[in-house]
Design an enzyme around this catalytic site. Structure first.
Site, short mmCIF file in Angstrom:
data_model
loop_
_atom_site.label_atom_id
_atom_site.label_comp_id
_atom_site.label_asym_id
_atom_site.label_seq_id
_atom_site.Cartn_x
_atom_site.Cartn_y
_atom_site.Cartn_z
N GLU A 168 -5.86 7.62 -1.51
CA GLU A 168 -6.02 6.42 -0.69
C GLU A 168 -6.93 5.37 -1.32
OE1 GLU A 168 -4.11 5.96 1.61
OE2 GLU A 168 -3.56 7.88 2.50
N HIS A 188 1.74 4.28 -3.05
CA HIS A 188 1.54 5.73 -3.02
C HIS A 188 2.54 6.47 -3.91
CE1 HIS A 188 -1.77 6.39 -0.35
NE2 HIS A 188 -1.27 5.60 0.57
N HIS A 240 0.83 -1.20 0.00
CA HIS A 240 0.00 0.00 0.00
C HIS A 240 0.87 1.26 0.00
CE1 HIS A 240 -3.66 2.35 0.92
NE2 HIS A 240 -2.81 3.11 1.60
N GLU A 241 1.88 1.27 0.87
CA GLU A 241 2.71 2.48 0.97
C GLU A 241 3.60 2.67 -0.25
OE1 GLU A 241 1.80 4.44 3.17
OE2 GLU A 241 0.67 3.06 4.43
N TYR A 272 -10.78 5.13 1.96
CA TYR A 272 -10.09 3.91 1.56
C TYR A 272 -11.07 2.87 1.00
CZ TYR A 272 -5.98 5.47 4.33
OH TYR A 272 -4.91 6.16 4.83
#
Length: 528
Positions: free
Chosen positions: A388, A369, A365-366, A459
Site C-alpha cells: 500500500e 497494485h 491506485h488500484e 499508506y
C-alpha cells in the site's frame, strides 16, 4: 589490485550463492465453476499441480478456504470488524457465506484433513499428504467445493445483481523460507499467495457480462466485448452499445487463462457497459484495456479506460513495464470502508465517483497494485506498507503531475495548487508530516487497533518515508532504485530486506537509517 579482485570475487560468489538460495513454490490450477445466481452459490472442482521447490520435504499443505470467514461471528474477520468502531456499520445487515463439500485427494488418494488449532481460523485447513512431497517433486491435489456467497460487506459476495467472486477457491497457503503463512481472512489486512498458472472455466447464465483475471479464450465473446467496447470508448456518452448474449437462455462457459499470477478473481453483472481500448508502452508492447461500468446519467466512468491507460503507462515508465497482457477496472457497489480492491489484471472500484480526479486517483491506485501486489508479491499481511505505501507514493506523484491534487488531503488552497509540481509535492508532504501517526510502518496488519490507524501507517506514512528518500537522493534515482527492485524481484516474494538490498545496489549507499525508520512510532518530524 589483486586484493580488490580477490574481494570482488568473494563478494560476487556470496551474492550468487545468496541468489541461488532463493526459492518459491509454484502451482498450476485448473478450476471449473458454475454460478447459480438464484441461490447465490458456486459449485466447483479444482485440480492443483503443486511443485515443491523448497529444500524441505512436506508432509502436509495448509489451505486457505476463505469463504468460511463469512460462516459465523466467531471467525477472525468478524471479530476484527466488531472490535473496530469505524467498521461495525458493515454488520448492520448481511447474510453469511461458507465453503462446503470439500473432499481432498492427493494423486487420486483420499487425503486426511485437520482443522487449525485456533478456533477462529475455520477458514484454514491442513491437508495431509499420503506420502512426503520431496524437494523438486510435484503432486496433484483435487477437490470439489461449494460456496454459499455472502452479501457484499467485505470483499466477496453479491449486491444489486452484481457478483464479486474473490477469495473463492481453496488455495494453498504460502510456504517460504520463514515457513507456512496460514493466516485467516481479515477485513483489514490483505493477502500473500503463491504464484500460479490458471485455467478457469466459468459457467453462468448467458446474459451476464464477465470481467476476470487473465485472457478470455472464447473468441466470439471476446470479439463482442472488444467491438462494443471500442464503440463505447469512442462515443463516451450515456447511450452505449449494450451486450447481447449469443444464446439468450441457458448457460455459457467462459474460459480464462493467466500465467504467473498470485490470485484469480472475477466479476459478473447483466447490466455492465463494456468499454475497450489498447495502450502501447514504450517498448512497443500493446496491452488490452477494459472497463465494466453501469449506465448512469453523466457517469464519470466514461473516462475510466483513459484513467487505466494513463496509470499503466506512468507506472510502466516509473517502475518497470507492465508484464501482463490486459488491465481491467470494474465498477462495484459502494463500500463503506474501501475505495477499491485489487486482483491480478483486474480491480474492483467501490468508491462513489464524486469528481473526475478522485475516480482517476482511485483507479490509478488500484491499477498500481498490479506492480505492488501482483508482480511484486510481498507478504501484505505482515508488511502492508510494502504494498500500500509504495503504491501510494506513486499515486501521489500521478495526482500531483496530472491535477495538482491529492485525494487524501482533500480541498487544496489555490496558492498551493499554483506552485510548480515539485513545490506542490513538498507542500503536500509537509502537511502529511504534521499528521499524528502513532503506529510504526512495520506493524503487521492484524496488530493495528483500528482501520484508521492501519490506513495512516500503511499508506500515508510509508509514502512520506519514500518522499524523504527522494528529497535526499532525487526522484530519478528513486525511480532507478525501484526499477532495480522490480527487475530483481518480479514474480517473486521480496521481503523488506530484499527491497533494501535492491535500493542500496542501485543507489550505491547504505540505507540503514532510512529502513530503521520503518520501526519508528510517531512523527518523522524530528528525523534528520
Amino acid at each position: 589490485m589483486n586484493k580488490y579482485i580477490f574481494l570482488f570475487l568473494i563478494f560476487f560468489s556470496y551474492s550468487s550463492f545468496a541468489q541461488d538460495k532463493y526459492w518459491q513454490q509454484h502451482l498450476n490450477y485448473t478450476i471449473d465453476v458454475t454460478l447459480d445466481d438464484n441461490d447465490k452459490t458456486l459449485t466447483g472442482f479444482e485440480t492443483i499441480v503443486y511443485k515443491n521447490n523448497s529444500p524441505s520435504s512436506l508432509d502436509f499443505i495448509w489451505f486457505h478456504i476463505y469463504p468460511n470467514a463469512y460462516k459465523n461471528e466467531t471467525t477472525a474477520m468478524f471479530q476484527q470488524i466488531k472490535n473496530d468502531p469505524s467498521r461495525k456499520k458493515k454488520l448492520d445487515k448481511y447474510t453469511y457465506g461458507e465453503i462446503a463439500g470439500l473432499n481432498f485427494k492427493v494423486n487420486g488418494k483420499v487425503a486426511e484433513t485437520e482443522a487449525h488449532p485456533n478456533p477462529q481460523y475455520i477458514d484454514v485447513i491442513k491437508v495431509k499428504l499420503p506420502s512426503a512431497l520431496k524437494p523438486g517433486d510435484s503432486t496433484v491435489i483435487t477437490t470439489d467445493f461449494k460456496v454459499k456467497l455472502p452479501s457484499y460487506f467485505s470483499r466477496s459476495g453479491y449486491a444489486d445483481g452484481e457478483f464479486m467472486i474473490t477469495q473463492w477457491y481453496p488455495k494453498p497457503a504460502v510456504y517460504d523460507k520463514d515457513g507456512w503463512h496460514e493466516f485467516p481472512y481479515l477485513d483489514m489486512g490483505e493477502f500473500y499467495s503463491e504464484y500460479a498458472d490458471f485455467k478457469v472455466n466459468i459457467s453462468l447464465p448467458s446474459a451476464y457480462i464477465v470481467g476476470a483475471t487473465g485472457i478470455l479464450q472464447n473468441a466470439d465473446e471476446l470479439e463482442q466485448y472488444k467491438k462494443i467496447g471500442a464503440q463505447n470508448y469512442a462515443s463516451k456518452n450515456d447511450k452505449p452499445v449494450l451486450y447481447i448474449p449469443q444464446n439468450k437462455s441457458g448457460n455459457k462457459t467462459l474460459t480464462y487463462v493467466m500465467k504467473n499470477a498470485p490470485d484469480f478473481a472475477w466479476f459478473a453483472d447483466k447490466k455492465f457497459v463494456v468499454a475497450y481500448d489498447t495502450v502501447q508502452l514504450n517498448s512497443g508492447k500493446v496491452v488490452d484495456v477494459f472497463s465494466y461500468y453501469f449506465n448512469k446519467k453523466n457517469t464519470l466512468w466514461l473516462q475510466s479506460v483513459d484513467y487505466a491507460k494513463d496509470a499503466t503507462k506512468k507506472y510502466s515508465n516509473w517502475i518497470g513495464e507492465y508484464d501482463y497482457p490486459v488491465v481491467q477496472v470494474v465498477e462495484g457497489p459502494k463500500n463503506n470502508a474501501s475505495g477499491g480492491m485489487e486482483y491480478p489484471t483486474i480491480t474492483l472500484i467501490t468508491s462513489p465517483d464524486a469528481k473526475p480526479e478522485t475516480l482517476d486517483a482511485i483507479i490509478t491506485h488500484e491499477v498500481g497494485h498490479n506492480w505492488f501486489m501482483s508482480m511484486l508479491g510481498s507478504n501484505e499481511r505482515i508488511h502492508s506498507w510494502q504494498d500500500e505505501g509504495l503504491n501510494t507514493y506513486y499515486q501521489f506523484r500521478y495526482e500531483a503531475e496530472k491535477y495538482k491534487s491529492n485525494s487524501v488531503m482533500g480541498e487544496i488552497p489555490a496558492n498551493i495548487k499554483a506552485l510548480p509540481v515539485d513545490q506542490f509535492q513538498s507542500a503536500i508532504y509537509n502537511a502529511v508530516m504534521s499528521i499524528p501517526i502513532k503506529s510504526a510502518i512495520a506493524t503487521p496488519a492484524a496488530e493495528f487497533p483500528t482501520s484508521d490507524d492501519y490506513g495512516m501507517a500503511s499508506y500515508l506514512k510509508p509514502a512520506l518515508w519514500l518522499y524523504m528518500l527522494e528529497a535526499a537522493v532525487g526522484k530519478d534515482k528513486v525511480d532507478l532504485a525501484f526499477k532495480n527492485y522490480y527487475n530483481n524481484w518480479k514474480h517473486k516474494h521480496p521481503s523488506p530486506a530484499d527491497m533494501k538490498a535492491a535500493f542500496e545496489q542501485s543507489l550505491g549507499s547504505n540505507l540503514d537509517k532510512y529502513f530503521d525508520l520503518l520501526k519508528k512510532e510517531g512523527s518523522f518530524k524530528e528525523t534528520k
